[in-house]
Design a protein around this motif. Structure first.
Motif, PDB file in Angstrom:
ATOM      1  N   THR A   1       0.832  -1.209   0.000  1.00  0.00           N
ATOM      2  CA  THR A   1       0.000   0.000   0.000  1.00  0.00           C
ATOM      3  C   THR A   1       0.863   1.254   0.000  1.00  0.00           C
TER       4      THR A   1
ATOM      5  N   TYR B   1      -0.028   3.717  -3.439  1.00  0.00           N
ATOM      6  CA  TYR B   1      -0.199   5.156  -3.300  1.00  0.00           C
ATOM      7  C   TYR B   1       0.941   5.917  -3.963  1.00  0.00           C
TER       8      TYR B   1
ATOM      9  N   LYS C   1      -4.993  10.549  -6.550  1.00  0.00           N
ATOM     10  CA  LYS C   1      -4.882  10.898  -5.137  1.00  0.00           C
ATOM     11  C   LYS C   1      -6.006  11.841  -4.717  1.00  0.00           C
TER      12      LYS C   1
ATOM     13  N   LEU D   1      -9.132   9.817  -4.360  1.00  0.00           N
ATOM     14  CA  LEU D   1      -9.081   9.031  -3.129  1.00  0.00           C
ATOM     15  C   LEU D   1      -9.499   9.877  -1.934  1.00  0.00           C
ATOM     16  N   GLU D   2      -8.998  11.090  -1.855  1.00  0.00           N
ATOM     17  CA  GLU D   2      -9.355  11.969  -0.747  1.00  0.00           C
ATOM     18  C   GLU D   2     -10.810  12.417  -0.833  1.00  0.00           C
TER      19      GLU D   2
ATOM     20  N   GLY E   1     -13.004   8.663  -1.083  1.00  0.00           N
ATOM     21  CA  GLY E   1     -12.661   7.579  -0.169  1.00  0.00           C
ATOM     22  C   GLY E   1     -12.203   6.323  -0.867  1.00  0.00           C
ATOM     23  N   GLN E   2     -12.158   6.327  -2.191  1.00  0.00           N
ATOM     24  CA  GLN E   2     -11.674   5.184  -2.958  1.00  0.00           C
ATOM     25  C   GLN E   2     -11.359   5.628  -4.376  1.00  0.00           C
TER      26      GLN E   2
ATOM     27  N   THR F   1      -9.195   1.640  -1.417  1.00  0.00           N
ATOM     28  CA  THR F   1      -9.871   2.564  -0.520  1.00  0.00           C
ATOM     29  C   THR F   1      -8.864   3.296   0.352  1.00  0.00           C
ATOM     30  N   LYS F   2      -9.277   4.469   0.817  1.00  0.00           N
ATOM     31  CA  LYS F   2      -8.425   5.226   1.730  1.00  0.00           C
ATOM     32  C   LYS F   2      -8.215   4.443   3.027  1.00  0.00           C
TER      33      LYS F   2
ATOM     34  N   ASP G   1      -4.601   3.648   4.609  1.00  0.00           N
ATOM     35  CA  ASP G   1      -4.289   4.115   5.965  1.00  0.00           C
ATOM     36  C   ASP G   1      -3.966   2.940   6.890  1.00  0.00           C
TER      37      ASP G   1
END
Length: 256
Positions: A132, A137, A145, A148-149, A152-153, A168-169, A173
């Protein structure tokens, strides 16, 4: 003949699919990769090899994969690790040899740290701990990016099938919380690494880094010069089965 599918409720109503064979120990456990399942060539070849020598065997689908229930997009490295641990605890006994493919290699390493008294050996194929970070990322475009923010995906086209991979974020994370390559990977047993040098997804240098970080001195690396990420050609499957057979035989002899 392949083993029959069964299901285990992991405790929250989500049923995890698995198939197992009884036999002598240690039990060989196959853990699949990201958006893969327990019906692939490596899992079935390994099952047939174990069945031929009377070795106990387990293959499984993490939640959101294959025949297991749950949404793929709810999955994280921690969640899938816990799926593996739930099945190890519920349907296996005694010592274990974990065989992890790609993301399954990451899960196998995490499971070995969580069950050090039971996991006696590891066989890792194109293992991708921390993917990941270095394999996901880091390669996203600025637009990806931002998506994603925002959402959420993000969906990324895959060369392994018509459906895109959904990242997914939460997955990214959580992956950061499960990094292994930033410090020593504590494990005392034998480890065998199989890695294709033509792998477009996991650079073969990752296998060297895993070897460097492992605390055990008993590490052997099998580099397949013309091997890709799947390592599913007949000769690759023969190598896998031979390596697993040799490792389990060594552990069996040592336990006597």
């Amino acid at each position: 003949m392949t083993s029959q599918h069964e299901f285990l409720d992991r405790g929250d109503g989500i049923r995890l699919a698995y198939a197992s064979l009884s036999g002598t120990g240690p039990t060989v456990v196959f853990i699949h990769g990201f958006m893969s399942d327990m019906e692939g060539g490596k899992a079935l070849a390994l099952e047939a090899s174990c069945q031929a020598r009377g070795q106990a065997f387990l293959r499984l689908d993490c939640s959101g994969h294959g025949k297991s229930e749950g949404k793929f997009t709810d999955g994280t490295i921690s969640r899938w690790r816990d799926d593996v641990l739930a099945l190890l605890d519920a349907v296996t006994d005694g010592p274990l040899v974990l065989v992890g493919s790609s993301m399954g290699g990451w899960l196998a390493l995490l499971a070995a740290q969580a069950r050090p008294e039971r996991v006696k050996g590891l066989v890792l194929l194109a293992a991708a701990p921390d993917f990941t970070d270095w394999g996901m990322y880091a390669d996203f475009s600025p637009e990806q990016k931002a998506a994603l923010e925002r959402d959420g995906q993000v969906a990324i086209p895959s060369e392994y099938g018509p459906d895109p991979y959904i990242y997914t974020k939460a997955l990214i994370d959580d992956g950061a919380n499960n990094r292994l390559l930033t410090g020593p990977i504590r494990f005392d047993g034998p480890v065998r690494l199989l890695q294709g040098q033509q792998d477009p997804d996991v650079p073969w240098e990752i296998a060297l880094k895993i070897s460097e970080k492992l605390t055990t001195p008993n590490v052997r690396l099998h580099l397949v010069k013309d091997g890709d990420h799947r390592l599913s050609r007949p000769e690759d499957l023969d190598l896998l089965c031979a390596v697993v057979g040799e490792l389990t035989a060594t552990l069996t002899t040592a336990s006597r």
